[in-house]
Design an enzyme around this catalytic site. Sequence first.
Site, mmCIF file in Angstrom:
data_model
loop_
_atom_site.group_PDB
_atom_site.id
_atom_site.type_symbol
_atom_site.label_atom_id
_atom_site.label_comp_id
_atom_site.label_asym_id
_atom_site.label_seq_id
_atom_site.Cartn_x
_atom_site.Cartn_y
_atom_site.Cartn_z
ATOM 1 N N GLU A 188 36.027 64.106 38.567
ATOM 2 C CA GLU A 188 35.314 62.712 38.564
ATOM 3 C C GLU A 188 35.717 62.137 39.842
ATOM 4 O OE1 GLU A 188 34.824 61.330 33.957
ATOM 5 O OE2 GLU A 188 36.562 60.751 35.082
ATOM 6 N N THR A 213 30.855 61.157 33.162
ATOM 7 C CA THR A 213 31.209 61.677 31.636
ATOM 8 C C THR A 213 31.552 60.575 30.851
ATOM 9 O OG1 THR A 213 32.337 63.757 32.872
ATOM 10 C CG2 THR A 213 32.899 63.230 30.512
ATOM 11 N N ASP A 268 29.428 56.678 36.864
ATOM 12 C CA ASP A 268 30.438 57.043 35.984
ATOM 13 C C ASP A 268 31.262 55.955 35.171
ATOM 14 O OD1 ASP A 268 32.263 59.099 34.873
ATOM 15 O OD2 ASP A 268 32.855 59.711 36.713
ATOM 16 N N GLY A 269 31.596 56.173 33.814
ATOM 17 C CA GLY A 269 32.338 55.377 32.993
ATOM 18 C C GLY A 269 33.806 55.148 33.569
ATOM 19 N N ALA A 270 34.453 54.262 32.646
ATOM 20 C CA ALA A 270 35.929 53.920 33.102
ATOM 21 C C ALA A 270 36.471 53.278 31.730
ATOM 22 C CB ALA A 270 36.083 53.207 34.130
ATOM 23 N N ASP A 271 37.700 53.720 31.738
ATOM 24 C CA ASP A 271 38.739 53.144 30.615
ATOM 25 C C ASP A 271 39.184 51.824 30.766
ATOM 26 O OD1 ASP A 271 38.434 55.428 28.899
ATOM 27 O OD2 ASP A 271 39.423 56.419 30.582
ATOM 28 N N LYS A 303 36.406 46.860 28.479
ATOM 29 C CA LYS A 303 36.983 47.757 29.340
ATOM 30 C C LYS A 303 37.757 46.736 30.690
ATOM 31 C CE LYS A 303 35.884 51.364 27.098
ATOM 32 N NZ LYS A 303 34.839 52.318 27.280
ATOM 33 N N LYS A 352 40.695 56.036 34.731
ATOM 34 C CA LYS A 352 39.666 56.925 34.012
ATOM 35 C C LYS A 352 40.496 58.125 33.446
ATOM 36 C CE LYS A 352 36.059 57.788 36.602
ATOM 37 N NZ LYS A 352 35.245 57.694 35.212
#
Length: 236
Positions: free
Chosen positions: A112, A33, A90-93, A130, A103
């Site tokens: 996720e 996401t 996937d992404g990450a914060d 990030k 995340k």
Amino acid sequence: MTVAEDPVKLMKQQVGKAAALRVQSNSIVGLGTGSTTAYTIEYLGDRLKSGDLQNIVGIPTSFQAEVLAKQYGIPLTTLDAVDRIDIAIDGADEVDPQKNLIKGGGAAHTREKIVDYLAEQFIVVVDSSKIVDRLGSSFPVPVEVIPMAISPVMQAIKKLGGKPELRMGVKKAGPVITDQGNMVIDVRFDAIDDPANLEKTLNNIPGVLENGIFVGVTDLVLIGEVKDGQPSVREL
């Protein structure tokens, strides 16, 4: 603004594409996401259309990922129908030097986590902003909570030294509601010295479904950077 004028957008596209290029035919793919992963999904669709990639099925981690996958022609399945996930992207914060993650900026961290932990290989796509020395440096820990437990969970988190805040909707009156119908508490900690322990402790609070600390699950981090206006991708 055209893509040529926007190096950040171009960099996100390149990172998303670099991850999509690691997907092989005949595989089950966890679809993450967020803005960078959206380019991965788009590029996977392109590879399928061109015939460069064949016979992949996706497992989306959110309604957003599901919509994008359908838009780009990626067939979808569910966890009930498969016995494995070959690769998840996937992404990450936040990403720390040990490849631990925070995340959940998009409130999809529960799904996720289920998908990413099941994957044989988990690739994280991020931009260089990030990357942090220590988790919790700039981003709060998202905690998904069933609605009836919001008050006691917040009390329990305060006892752990966290500063909890109910995540409110943007352009919507009231709190953010997850795809599971729950609420999200964003928790700031002065320092997260032991992410693995904090992850377990938070999840042990009754009413907490899952939190956004991901420990020991990431295999590869692809980092997009813009230097002198030129986008590039490197591995952590």
